[in-house]
Write an enzyme that holds these catalytic residues in place. Structure first.
Site, short mmCIF file in Angstrom:
data_model
loop_
_atom_site.label_atom_id
_atom_site.label_comp_id
_atom_site.label_asym_id
_atom_site.label_seq_id
_atom_site.Cartn_x
_atom_site.Cartn_y
_atom_site.Cartn_z
CD GLU A 48 -3.15 -0.92 2.12
OE1 GLU A 48 -4.30 -1.27 1.87
OE2 GLU A 48 -2.79 -0.58 3.25
CG HIS A 81 -9.27 5.95 1.00
ND1 HIS A 81 -9.12 5.68 -0.33
CD2 HIS A 81 -8.69 4.93 1.66
CE1 HIS A 81 -8.48 4.52 -0.47
NE2 HIS A 81 -8.20 4.05 0.72
NE ARG A 86 -4.90 5.65 2.62
CZ ARG A 86 -5.40 4.79 3.44
NH1 ARG A 86 -6.07 5.19 4.48
NH2 ARG A 86 -5.24 3.51 3.22
CG HIS A 115 -10.57 6.37 5.01
ND1 HIS A 115 -11.48 5.38 4.71
CD2 HIS A 115 -9.41 5.71 5.32
CE1 HIS A 115 -10.90 4.19 4.83
NE2 HIS A 115 -9.65 4.37 5.21
NE ARG A 123 -5.54 5.40 9.27
CZ ARG A 123 -5.91 4.45 8.43
NH1 ARG A 123 -5.39 3.24 8.49
NH2 ARG A 123 -6.84 4.68 7.52
P1 FAD Z 1 -14.76 0.94 15.14
O1 FAD Z 1 -14.30 -0.28 14.51
O2 FAD Z 1 -15.28 2.02 14.33
O3 FAD Z 1 -15.75 0.59 16.30
C1 FAD Z 1 -16.47 1.58 16.99
C2 FAD Z 1 -17.56 0.91 17.80
O4 FAD Z 1 -18.17 1.85 18.69
C3 FAD Z 1 -18.69 0.35 16.96
O5 FAD Z 1 -19.05 -0.89 17.49
C4 FAD Z 1 -19.82 1.37 17.16
O6 FAD Z 1 -21.10 0.84 16.98
C5 FAD Z 1 -19.57 1.76 18.60
N1 FAD Z 1 -20.14 3.05 19.01
C6 FAD Z 1 -19.96 4.26 18.43
N2 FAD Z 1 -20.66 5.19 19.11
C7 FAD Z 1 -21.27 4.57 20.14
C8 FAD Z 1 -22.14 4.98 21.17
N3 FAD Z 1 -22.54 6.24 21.31
N4 FAD Z 1 -22.61 4.04 22.04
C9 FAD Z 1 -22.25 2.74 21.93
N5 FAD Z 1 -21.43 2.29 20.95
C10 FAD Z 1 -20.94 3.19 20.07
N6 FAD Z 1 -7.70 0.42 8.68
C11 FAD Z 1 -6.70 -0.46 8.49
O7 FAD Z 1 -5.77 -0.56 9.30
N7 FAD Z 1 -6.71 -1.26 7.38
C12 FAD Z 1 -7.70 -1.22 6.45
O8 FAD Z 1 -7.69 -1.96 5.49
C13 FAD Z 1 -8.76 -0.30 6.65
N8 FAD Z 1 -9.76 -0.20 5.75
C14 FAD Z 1 -10.83 0.61 6.03
C15 FAD Z 1 -11.92 0.61 5.17
C16 FAD Z 1 -13.04 1.35 5.46
C17 FAD Z 1 -14.21 1.36 4.53
C18 FAD Z 1 -13.07 2.15 6.64
C19 FAD Z 1 -14.28 2.97 6.98
C20 FAD Z 1 -11.97 2.17 7.49
C21 FAD Z 1 -10.86 1.40 7.19
N9 FAD Z 1 -9.76 1.38 8.04
C22 FAD Z 1 -8.73 0.50 7.81
C23 FAD Z 1 -9.77 2.12 9.31
C24 FAD Z 1 -10.13 1.13 10.43
O9 FAD Z 1 -11.13 0.26 10.00
C25 FAD Z 1 -10.61 1.83 11.68
O10 FAD Z 1 -9.79 2.91 12.01
C26 FAD Z 1 -10.60 0.86 12.86
O11 FAD Z 1 -11.28 -0.31 12.51
C27 FAD Z 1 -11.24 1.52 14.07
O12 FAD Z 1 -11.45 0.55 15.05
P2 FAD Z 1 -12.11 0.97 16.42
O13 FAD Z 1 -12.29 -0.26 17.20
O14 FAD Z 1 -11.36 2.08 17.01
O15 FAD Z 1 -13.52 1.60 16.00
C1 SIN Z 2 -7.80 0.67 2.10
O1 SIN Z 2 -8.01 -0.52 1.94
O2 SIN Z 2 -7.47 1.43 1.20
C2 SIN Z 2 -7.95 1.25 3.46
C3 SIN Z 2 -6.72 1.01 4.22
C4 SIN Z 2 -6.66 1.91 5.41
O3 SIN Z 2 -7.48 2.81 5.58
O4 SIN Z 2 -5.72 1.72 6.19
#
Ligand code: FAD
Ligand code: SIN
Length: 523
Positions: free
Chosen positions: A113, A230, A276, A337, A372
Site C-alpha cells: 500500500e 481516502h 494519501r 475516511h 496515518r
Molecule cells: P470501530 O471499529 O469504528 O468501532 C467503533 C464501535 O463503537 C462500533 O461498534 C460502534 O457501533 C460503537 N459506538 C460508536 N458510538 C457509540 C455509542 N454512542 N454508544 C455505543 N457504541 C458506540 N484500517 C486499516 O488498518 N486497514 C484497512 O484496510 C482499513 N480499511 C478501512 C476501510 C473502510 C471502509 C473504513 C471505513 C476504514 C478502514 N480502516 C482501515 C480504518 C479502520 O477500519 C478503523 O480505524 C478501525 O477499525 C477503528 O477501530 P475501532 O475499534 O477504534 O472503531
Molecule cells: C484501504 O483498503 O485502502 C484502506 C486502508 C486503510 O485505511 O488503512
C-alpha cells in the site's frame, strides 16, 4: 434501577473487542455497550489489511520509519515503537485465535500500500480483512463467560463523580429508556467521526460520539484538525461512497483523468502510491482542471480472474452497480475516511480524566501524527486495546464501584424538550455539508471562520444530545484547523501552503479553555 459491573467498554470494533478480552482475563465482569449490532463498526468494513512486521525482508525499524515519514513530523516515536513491536506480538496471537489471513502454499501473503517501503500488509478473504478480524475476536470474546455484550445500546454521556469517570448513561434497548451503569473504569472504543462529512467511506455509526462525550467530561482532545481523506471512494450518483481499497493501486491500479490520461506523474514521483493526502489533493486539482466530479481508477491491465479472487467484495459491489472492475474505468473521488485526532491518551490508553480510558480511532496516541500510514489503524486498535485493558486492571483492580453516584453538576447534559428525529437529521445534514465545503481537503481562514459562524448559529437551536455532540465535534475540527496556520499531512491550508516548524506541536483542546499546544501526546 442503576446497573453495576466491573468495567464498561463502549464499542465493539477491533479496539473494544480486544480490550474486553484483556479485561475478562482478570476474572472481572465486563459489560460491552455497542450502538448497533455487535459487528457494525469501521473495523467490519476494513478492506486493504493490517500492516505488520512478519515477512522475511522486513524489520521493525523500516515499519517505524515509514510510519514516521507518513506522519509528517508529528508522530511520537515512543508510540510508534510501541505500535510496531506490539503489533507483531498481537497479530501472532490473533492468528492463534483463529484469524484466517490469506496464504499461498501455507505461507502468509503480504500486499503493498502507499508509503510502505515493503510488502507488509496482511489481508483476509482478499478484501474483507476487517470482517475476518471481527469474526475471530467476537468468537474469542464469546469464550469469556464474564463478557456481557449489549448491542443496540447507544451511550449518550459519561457519569462523573468528584472528577472521576464512574459510569455511563445509555439507552436501554429493551426498556427503551435511559439507564445508568456504574463501574471501576470506563473505556471508550467508539471509533472515528467520518460521518461529520457529506462524503465518507465510514458506516453510519461513525459519528464520533466517544470524542464528544470525553470532551464534555473534561478530557483533553488532541490534533482534531487532522482528518484523512481516502483518495478512491466509488463516486456514483445517489450511491454511498464505497471504498476502492488502496491495495488496488498497490496491485497496479492507475488513476486517469476524463481524457484517459495518467496524471499522478504531474503531482508526485511516487505516482499512485504517494501518501494519501497527496493523492487526494492531486485528484481534487485534476478534477478542477478538467471540470469533472471524479477521476477514474483503471484496473484493466489485470485479468478478471485475478481481480475477482483478489478483491471479491469490491468485484461484487461494483458488479451490483453494473461495473466490471476488469473492463470498466471506475469513477472515484476522495471521501473522509479516518480521524488522526481524538482523545489524548498515554501509551496505556489513560485519558486525562481519572477512570476514563480510550483505544482505537477515538484516540490520539501519537502513533499517526499528521497522516496515518495505510493499514496501521487495525493494528493500533489491537495493540492499544490490549494495553489499555491491562492498565485498567492494574490501575483500578482495588477500586470500588461508585454505584448510584450522581454526575458532577456541571457535566450533566442539559436536557431540554427532546427535538424530533427529523430536526436531528436536518442538523446533521447541514453540519456535514458545511464540513465538506469549508473544513474539507482544502481549507483557509475565511472558509473556517464561516464554518464556525454556521456552527454557532446551529447551536442556538434546541438540540438533542447527539446533535449537540455532532456540532461540538465539527467545531473542534474547524477550530483546530483555524489555529494551525500551516499545511502538514492531512491538514492543508490554501493560505499557508507550507509546513512551518513552529507548528511541529500537537493542538490540545479542552472544554472551557483556549487551544494550547504540546510537544508530545504521551503525558
Ligand atoms: P470501530 O471499529 O469504528 O468501532 C467503533 C464501535 O463503537 C462500533 O461498534 C460502534 O457501533 C460503537 N459506538 C460508536 N458510538 C457509540 C455509542 N454512542 N454508544 C455505543 N457504541 C458506540 N484500517 C486499516 O488498518 N486497514 C484497512 O484496510 C482499513 N480499511 C478501512 C476501510 C473502510 C471502509 C473504513 C471505513 C476504514 C478502514 N480502516 C482501515 C480504518 C479502520 O477500519 C478503523 O480505524 C478501525 O477499525 C477503528 O477501530 P475501532 O475499534 O477504534 O472503531
Ligand atoms: C484501504 O483498503 O485502502 C484502506 C486502508 C486503510 O485505511 O488503512
Amino acid at each position: 434501577m442503576a446497573l453495576e459491573t466491573d468495567y464498561i467498554v463502549i464499542g465493539s470494533g477491533v479496539a473494544g473487542l480486544r480490550a474486553s478480552i484483556e479485561l475478562a482475563k482478570s476474572g472481572a465482569r465486563v459489560t460491552v455497550l455497542t450502538k448497533d449490532k455487535a459487528s457494525e463498526s469501521n473495523t467490519e468494513y476494513a478492506q486493504g489489511g493490517v500492516a505488520v512486521v512478519l515477512s522475511d525482508d522486513d524489520n521493525a525499524e523500516l515499519h517505524e520509519e515509514d510510519t514516521l515519514v507518513a506522519g509528517a513530523g508529528l508522530c511520537d516515536t515512543e508510540a510508534v515503537e510501541t505500535l510496531v513491536t506490539g503489533g507483531t506480538k498481537y497479530i501472532k496471537q490473533l492468528i492463534e485465535w483463529g484469524t484466517e489471513f490469506d496464504r499461498e502454499g501455507g505461507k502468509l501473503v503480504f500486499t503493498q500500500e502507499a508509503a510502505h517501503s515493503r510488502r507488509r500488509i496482511l489481508h483476509a478473504h482478499g478484501d474483507s480483512t476487517g470482517k475476518e478480524i471481527v469474526r475471530a475476536l467476537i468468537a474469542r470474546a464469546r469464550q469469556e463467560k464474564r463478557i456481557f455484550l449489549m448491542p443496540f445500546a447507544n451511550t449518550e454521556s459519561l457519569i462523573l463523580h468528584e472528577g472521576r469517570c464512574v459510569g455511563v448513561r445509555f439507552l436501554d434497548p429493551i426498556l427503551r429508556a435511559p439507564r445508568e451503569i456504574f463501574a471501576k473504569g470506563v473505556i471508550l472504543c467508539t471509533g472515528g467521526a467520518g460521518q461529520l462529512y457529506l462524503h465518507t467511506t465510514n458506516p453510519s455509526v461513525a459519528t464520533g460520539d466517544g470524542m464528544a462525550m470525553a470532551y464534555f467530561a473534561g478530557a483533553e482532545m488532541a490534533d482534531m484538525e487532522f482528518v484523512q481523506f481516502h483518495p478512491t471512494a466509488l463516486n456514483l450518483e445517489n450511491a454511498p461512497r464505497f471504498l476502492l481499497s488502496e491495495a488496488m493501486r498497490g496491485e497496479g491500479g492507475i488513476l486517469r483523468n476524463k481524457f484517459g490520461e495518467r496524471f499522478m506523474g504531474n503531482y508526485d514521483e511516487r505516482l499512485e502510491l504517494a501518501p494519501r493526502d497527496i493523492v487526494s489533493r492531486s485528484i481534487v486539482a485534476e478534477m478542477r482542471k478538467t471540470g469533472t466530479r471524479h477521476v477514474f481508477l483503471d484496473m484493466t491491465a489485470l485479468s478478471e480472474e485475478y481481480l475477482k479472487e483478489r478483491f471479491p467484495k469490491i468485484y461484487e459491489t461494483c458488479k451490483f452497480y453494473d461495473l466490471n472492475i476488469a473492463k470498466d474505468l471506475l469513477p472515484v473521488s476522495p471521501a473522509s475516511h479516518y480521524c488522526m485526532g481524538g482523545i489524548r491518551t498515554d501509551l496505556h490508553g489513560r485519558s486525562t480524566v481519572a477512570g476514563l480510558y480510550a483505544a482505537g480511532e477515538v484516540t490520539c496516541t501519537g502513533v499517526h501524527g499528521a497522516n496515518r500510514l495505510a493499514s496501521n489503524s487495525l493494528l493500533e486498535g489491537l495493540v492499544f486495546g490490549a494495553r489499555a485493558g491491562e492498565a485498567m486492571i492494574t490501575d483500578n483492580g482495588k477500586w470500588k464501584v461508585e454505584s448510584g453516584k450522581s454526575t458532577d453538576e456541571d457535566q450533566k447534559p442539559k436536557t431540554k424538550d427532546q427535538p424530533s428525529e427529523g430536526i436531528a437529521t436536518a442538523v446533521k445534514k447541514r453540519v456535514k455539508r458545511v464540513m465538506w465545503e469549508r473544513v474539507g481537503i482544502l481549507r483557509d481562514k475565511d472558509s473556517l471562520n464561516r464554518a464556525l459562524q454556521e456552527f454557532r448559529q446551529i447551536e442556538k437551536a434546541n438540540l438533542s444530545i447527539s446533535s449537540r455532540n455532532f456540532v461540538t465535534l465539527a467545531k473542534l475540527v474547524a477550530k483546530g484547523a483555524l489555529w494551525r496556520e500551516e499545511s502538514r499531512g492531512g491538514h492543508f491550508r490554501n493560505d499557508f501552503p507550507e509546513r512551518d516548524e513552529r507548528f511541529r506541536v500537537h493542538s490540545i483542546q479542552k472544554l472551557g479553555a483556549e487551544i494550547s499546544s504540546s510537544e508530545k501526546i504521551n503525558f
